[in-house]
Design an enzyme around this catalytic site. Structure first.
Site, PDB file in Angstrom:
ATOM      1  N   ASP A  70       0.839  -1.201   0.000  1.00 13.40           N
ATOM      2  CA  ASP A  70       0.000   0.000   0.000  1.00 13.40           C
ATOM      3  C   ASP A  70       0.869   1.245   0.000  1.00 13.40           C
ATOM      4  OD1 ASP A  70       0.783  -0.620   2.694  1.00 13.40           O
ATOM      5  OD2 ASP A  70      -0.699   0.817   3.432  1.00 13.40           O
ATOM      6  N   GLU A 131       0.078  -1.162   5.893  1.00 13.12           N
ATOM      7  CA  GLU A 131       1.150  -0.678   6.773  1.00 13.12           C
ATOM      8  C   GLU A 131       1.092   0.826   6.970  1.00 13.12           C
ATOM      9  OE1 GLU A 131       5.052   0.910   8.006  1.00 13.12           O
ATOM     10  OE2 GLU A 131       3.971   1.307   6.132  1.00 13.12           O
TER      11      GLU A 131
END
Length: 367
Positions: A70, A131
């Site tokens: 991400d 994350e």
């Protein structure tokens, strides 16, 4: 490597873009299966999916590798700033943090397996999709896999000078909400109880908790409150960031934050505090020092002289494994900079070089 990097950089995968994250996870599912890994996809409803790939080794030990796919960029960023090479630098959303790192990881392991390197431990790769927002769905997976790990290697970007990271500060995230009493600021000011005034006192007290000698910082980064200039505010809110170097320090500072929240500066206001320690510190233990020396030796073997180490205030998933007592080395990804900005880049020559570094270090650790 560059073709694969271009493919995943040109997929929008902000932390809330589930479709984009899942597309990248699907790509790596195929790639790791081709390397002989047993691959499990942790399906998520709200966040992007996570991937766990495992391969049994023939020597003792379990090496855990962490990466995330991400980014901090919104959907549509790729169309504005697609993957681009200019000279020796590569640009594009997520190229530095940390799509370059997951490519380096894959090719380091691929090289060892293609060469049929004779002595490898169990290999566990965990790629997550959240994350950048604190790993809400993947934290339990990381901690579960970390309990069985001999070492953990995190592929966050290398520092601009090529250094790797051996320690990170712990991160606390809090939200303080103050409720007061509204009244007309002109005709009935004395009847009001300003939530903004109360919060202002609290912000000053919070910022006084910063102690650079201890490595402790407090930052009130977002505030909101009130409705109109002529109304005494009955509502105010602050979002607070805490960074600490030692877990014991966190307990002490959090107690002081709670004390400030419970203190009343403006009679008739009330305060609610939410949040806590999001990531414990990643500590440079004696085992981490030894692990760093292995990477320094590996660096010299592949042509990286004087591989440096740094402590950083930013957190990563490596904080979670470190808290379990697992020797953890971070920032093994490509050399780059401006991680969360539109100018994010990596140095092209470092893509191969850092992959060689990781592969060489793995061989030294199982000699």
């Amino acid at each position: 490597m560059i073709r694969d990097l271009e493919e995943i950089v040109n997929i929008d995968s902000g932390s809330y873009d589930k479709d984009g994250i899942d597309k990248i996870i699907k790509i790596f599912k195929r790639k790791y299966m081709e390397l002989g890994f047993e691959v499990e996809v942790d399906e998520q409803k709200e966040y992007g999916n996570n991937l766990i790939a495992r391969r049994k080794g023939n020597v003792s030990g379990n090496f855990l590798f962490l990466g995330h796919v991400d980014t901090v960029f919104e959907k549509g960023t790729v169309s504005e700033r697609p993957f681009t090479i200019k000279g020796d630098c590569v640009y594009g959303p997520g190229v530095c943090d940390m799509k370059g790192g997951v490519i380096i990881l894959y090719y380091a392991l691929k090289a060892l397996l293609d060469l049929e390197y004779p002595n490898l431990p169990d290999l566990t790769v965990l790629l997550n999709g959240d994350e950048e927002i604190g790993s809400p769905s993947s934290r339990s997976l990381i901690e579960k896999e970390g309990k069985n790990a001999t070492y953990c290697f995190v592929l966050e970007p290398g520092r601009a000078d090529g250094s790797i990271v051996t320690a990170r500060k712990g991160v606390g995230i809090f939200e303080m909400t103050v409720t007061g009493v509204a009244s007309h600021a002109g005709s009935n000011h004395q009847a009001g109880r300003s939530a903004i005034e109360e919060l202002a006192h609290k912000i000053i007290a919070l910022h006084k908790l910063t102690d650079y000698t201890k490595g402790t910082t407090i930052n009130v980064g977002v505030i909101e409150g009130g409705s109109r200039p002529n109304v005494v505010a009955d509502f105010a809110k602050a979002k607070i960031d805490l960074r600490i170097e030692r877990l014991e320090e966190a307990e002490e500072v959090i107690a002081k934050i709670k004390e400030i929240a419970g203190r009343s500066y403006v009679r008739g206001t009330t305060t609610r505090l939410e949040g806590g320690l999001n990531r414990p510190p990643m500590v440079r233990t004696n085992e981490v020092k030894k692990l760093y020396e292995v990477f320094r030796k590996a660096g010299k073997m592949v042509g990286i002289e004087n591989l440096g180490e740094k402590v950083t205030g930013g957190g990563s998933d490596g904080n979670l494994t470190s808290a379990l007592g697992v020797p953890t080395i971070d920032a093994l990804g490509p050399v780059g900079g401006d991680a969360h900005s539109a100018n994010k880049y990596i140095e092209l020559p470092s893509v191969v070089k850092r992959s060689q570094l990781l592969a060489q270090a793995i061989t030294l650790l199982v000699e």
